[in-house]
Design an enzyme around this catalytic site. Sequence first.
Site, PDB file in Angstrom:
ATOM      1  CG  HIS A  72      55.051  39.932  58.102  1.00 59.29           C
ATOM      2  ND1 HIS A  72      53.926  40.664  57.811  1.00 59.29           N
ATOM      3  CD2 HIS A  72      56.035  40.464  57.339  1.00 59.29           C
ATOM      4  CE1 HIS A  72      54.211  41.589  56.922  1.00 59.29           C
ATOM      5  NE2 HIS A  72      55.488  41.492  56.617  1.00 59.29           N
ATOM      6  CG  ASP A 120      51.019  39.956  59.514  1.00 61.36           C
ATOM      7  OD1 ASP A 120      51.838  40.050  60.447  1.00 61.36           O
ATOM      8  OD2 ASP A 120      51.315  40.155  58.317  1.00 61.36           O
ATOM      9  CB  SER A 220      55.056  44.869  56.239  1.00 63.46           C
ATOM     10  OG  SER A 220      54.735  44.022  55.185  1.00 63.46           O
ATOM     11  N   GLY A 221      53.170  46.675  58.071  1.00 60.42           N
ATOM     12  CA  GLY A 221      53.023  47.241  59.410  1.00 60.42           C
ATOM     13  C   GLY A 221      52.401  48.618  59.403  1.00 60.42           C
TER      14      GLY A 221
HETATM   15  N1  ARG Z   1      55.005  41.663  53.292  1.00 63.39           N
HETATM   16  C1  ARG Z   1      55.458  42.912  52.766  1.00 63.39           C
HETATM   17  C2  ARG Z   1      56.448  43.570  53.735  1.00 63.39           C
HETATM   18  O1  ARG Z   1      57.061  42.886  54.497  1.00 63.39           O
HETATM   19  C3  ARG Z   1      54.369  43.844  52.339  1.00 63.39           C
HETATM   20  C4  ARG Z   1      53.294  43.195  51.588  1.00 63.39           C
HETATM   21  C5  ARG Z   1      52.372  44.129  50.936  1.00 63.39           C
HETATM   22  N2  ARG Z   1      52.329  43.747  49.589  1.00 63.39           N
HETATM   23  C6  ARG Z   1      51.462  44.199  48.699  1.00 63.39           C
HETATM   24  N3  ARG Z   1      51.568  43.794  47.478  1.00 63.39           N
HETATM   25  N4  ARG Z   1      50.518  45.026  49.059  1.00 63.39           N
HETATM   26  O2  ARG Z   1      56.751  44.738  53.681  1.00 63.39           O
END
Ligand code: ARG
Length: 277
Positions: A72, A120, A220-221
């Site tokens: 993503h 993902d 993320s990642g």
């Molecule tokens: N989707 C988020 C990003 O783009 C991170 C998600 C992680 N969230 C969490 N509550 N652990 O960085």
Amino acid sequence: MKLLQHTLFVSLIAFSLTPAYHGVEIIGGRDVKPHSKPYMASIQVLNKATTSYEHVCGGALIRPNWVLTAAHCELGFAGNDVQVVLGAHFLSRDEKSKQKLQIEKKIPHEHFNKKSPENDIMLLKLASEAKINKYVKLLNLPKDKDADVKPGTHCTVAGWGETTLCSNSASDTLKEVKLTVIDRKTCNSEDYYNHKPEVTKDMICAGDRKGRKDACSGDSGGPLICKKKYRGIVSYGIGCADPKKPGIYTHLSSKYLHWIQKNLGVQTYNMTADGLY
Ligand code: ARG
């Protein structure tokens, strides 16, 4: 460095099911000892207006020219130039340890669909090989392909994710937090995610019973490390640090380890073939 629209864009577009993001830092975490996680990559997108690169996602260096991250994250690239920064601690500083590399090719999982956190996972092939040294090192993929991560296991996640509630600023320093793996049944229960999304064996649910600790936007990642092994990738969550909405990580299950091998393998084969002709 400020984390601008990109991350919000990534979070909101990637998972429009998600209510407003209340970005906080790697919540309940602390600064890592500088350069103690030399495999950490900061993936940055060029903001044409400011002509500076801005952090959008984390990642891990798994080969001198390959970074593993979340699929993503690509939604935040939006056709702009992307660079991978290795050897960083302070994103804003001109650190001598930093290596900035361009991306030659991105390989998001072919079955990733932005409506769900399934598959993902993404490989980024760097345009040149990173120099492996004190500040830049590889993170090994797990060798025990079929091992699952048991509920209750303690793990660590690191990232440059957002630092203040409802603001757009990233953490300038790399932070880490300790989390506990939550069993999938609990994670899928009505009180938790209620099967929206379905937490499968290719995902790991990890958080904190009291909701004090979590990854968040911009993390993320990045890699989830359990008992010194690379087990997951920061992927999804509703809000941050909500005890009933723990973080969902892409599990480096045999399915994804095969997918990685297949993609790295093809690459090696092609390079050899190119060399022959
Ligand atoms: N989707 C988020 C990003 O783009 C991170 C998600 C992680 N969230 C969490 N509550 N652990 O960085």
